[in-house]
Motif scaffolding. Structure first.
Motif, mmCIF file in Angstrom:
data_model
loop_
_atom_site.group_PDB
_atom_site.id
_atom_site.type_symbol
_atom_site.label_atom_id
_atom_site.label_comp_id
_atom_site.label_asym_id
_atom_site.label_seq_id
_atom_site.Cartn_x
_atom_site.Cartn_y
_atom_site.Cartn_z
ATOM 1 N N ARG A 6 1.315 -1.619 0.160
ATOM 2 C CA ARG A 6 -0.412 0.343 -0.065
ATOM 3 C C ARG A 6 0.940 1.115 -0.193
ATOM 4 O O ARG A 6 0.891 1.859 -1.425
ATOM 5 N N ASP A 7 1.630 1.614 1.241
ATOM 6 C CA ASP A 7 2.624 2.759 1.049
ATOM 7 C C ASP A 7 3.466 3.520 -0.109
ATOM 8 O O ASP A 7 3.680 4.415 -0.376
ATOM 9 N N MET A 8 4.190 2.292 -1.072
ATOM 10 C CA MET A 8 5.129 2.309 -1.439
ATOM 11 C C MET A 8 4.527 2.220 -2.547
ATOM 12 O O MET A 8 5.411 3.139 -3.702
ATOM 13 N N ARG A 9 3.415 1.966 -2.629
ATOM 14 C CA ARG A 9 2.924 1.606 -4.384
ATOM 15 C C ARG A 9 2.077 3.440 -4.445
ATOM 16 O O ARG A 9 2.462 3.873 -5.416
ATOM 17 N N ARG A 10 1.822 3.198 -3.377
ATOM 18 C CA ARG A 10 0.743 5.144 -3.168
ATOM 19 C C ARG A 10 2.505 6.221 -3.416
ATOM 20 O O ARG A 10 2.110 7.280 -4.077
ATOM 21 N N ALA A 11 2.988 5.541 -2.617
ATOM 22 C CA ALA A 11 4.275 6.388 -3.114
ATOM 23 C C ALA A 11 5.519 6.789 -4.870
ATOM 24 O O ALA A 11 6.119 7.551 -5.255
ATOM 25 N N GLY A 12 4.756 5.393 -5.315
ATOM 26 C CA GLY A 12 5.662 5.400 -6.432
ATOM 27 C C GLY A 12 6.636 4.461 -6.672
ATOM 28 O O GLY A 12 7.126 4.505 -7.159
ATOM 29 N N LEU A 13 6.898 3.993 -4.752
ATOM 30 C CA LEU A 13 7.909 2.889 -5.204
ATOM 31 C C LEU A 13 7.982 1.434 -5.607
ATOM 32 O O LEU A 13 8.626 0.707 -6.508
ATOM 33 N N VAL A 14 6.759 1.139 -5.874
ATOM 34 C CA VAL A 14 6.711 -0.028 -5.791
ATOM 35 C C VAL A 14 4.972 0.185 -7.168
ATOM 36 O O VAL A 14 5.037 1.294 -7.164
ATOM 37 N N LYS A 15 5.350 -1.115 -8.150
ATOM 38 C CA LYS A 15 4.235 -0.659 -8.973
ATOM 39 C C LYS A 15 3.942 -1.974 -9.320
ATOM 40 O O LYS A 15 4.788 -2.764 -9.376
#
Length: 300
Positions: A291-300
């Motif tokens: 959740r958090d890293m996907r929102r930050a654009g670090l994970v997709k």
């Protein structure tokens, strides 16, 4: 912790296999990986067209487009290249907390699960992965390694990390910056450093071209202590002892200062362009990645 707990349950592992880590600027590597670069290269993945210019390689000309439009266009292709991913795990004695509390709220175990999840994600994406243990003594490191076949060795390495001694984040981060290839660097730490310093170490990483994310791990008991009265507190890293009297007023001052420290760290990260993820060990660790890293654009 005599019994090794499960670091990466199968149900979470399957979800991670569908994702990949992302850096703002992918650093070119010596070996081509599974990810897509912002550069244009000579792989087989189509990216775009541009007008033909004198001197262009005629082999890159799209003859089908030329036949239809009678204008020459060059095909641009996406280059495939690996990303260097560095996971730094703070394994100083302060991460061994709570020493006799709930196992699932133990800071180092929480950090190891995050490290295992991020590292597994990196391996399945074809990244060039290294995992380094930060503390006094000879440096310990897994990798550089690449590919899902390294997953078992990775989990064994992370599972054997224990928390002892001191860490000076300034020194540890600056040393790592000097010997590591620039890439996406994820620091998992409670940020309790010798002398409280960390800024020079972060600056050293940034100056070498690293993109940095801090995963700031604290235990619920550190945020909301459940002790009162006359106490003798001992620093687990320096063994320094302090006599204190904890009452409601003192606990309130403590919590205000702790929050100010976290806010200051968040502000430092924002000014330097770093990612900052504050976490508490009673949360679901996998939500950082899913959740958090996907929102930050670090994970997709």
């Amino acid at each position: 912790m005599a019994q090794q707990p499960t670091l990466l349950p199968e149900i979470i592992r399957r979800r991670l296999e569908q994702l990949m880590l992302v850096a703002r600027t992918v650093r070119a590597g010596a070996v081509k990986g599974d990810r897509r670069s912002v550069k244009r290269g000579a792989s087989i993945e189509f990216a775009d067209y541009r007008n033909y210019a004198a001197g262009d390689d005629l082999r890159q000309l799209d003859w089908n487009i030329y036949a239809r439009l009678e204008r020459p266009y060059i095909k641009l292709l996406e280059d495939e290249e690996d990303l260097a991913v560095h996971i730094l795990v703070d394994a100083s004695a302060s991460m061994d907390f709570p020493a006799d509390g709930e196992l699932d709220q133990h800071k180092l175990l929480f950090a190891k699960r995050i490290a295992a999840g991020l590292a597994y994600l990196s391996l399945t994406s074809g990244d060039r992965l290294s995992v380094a243990v930060l503390r006094d003594g000879a440096p310990r490191q897994f990798g550089p390694a690449r590919g899902r076949a390294q997953s078992l060795r990775l989990l064994q390495f992370v599972g054997q990390i224990d928390a002892v001694g001191l860490v000076n984040l300034d020194v540890a981060l600056a040393d790592f910056a000097q010997r590591a290839r620039p890439g996406l660097t994820l620091l998992i730490s409670d940020m309790f450093s010798l002398d409280g310093q960390y800024r020079d170490g972060l600056n050293a990483l940034l100056s070498r071209g690293h993109e940095v994310a801090i995963v700031h791990v604290l235990a619920r008991e550190e945020l909301q202590p459940q002790v009162t009265g006359d106490l003798s507190l001992v620093d687990v890293e320096t063994t320094l002892q302090q006599e204190v009297t904890l009452d409601g007023a003192m606990l309130s001052v403590y919590q205000q200062r702790l929050q100010s420290w976290r806010d200051e760290l968040r502000g430092d990260c924002r000014r330097r362009g770093l990612h900052y993820f504050p976490l508490v060990t009673d949360a679901a660790w996998e939500q950082l990645i899913l959740r958090d890293m996907r929102r930050a654009g670090l994970v997709k």
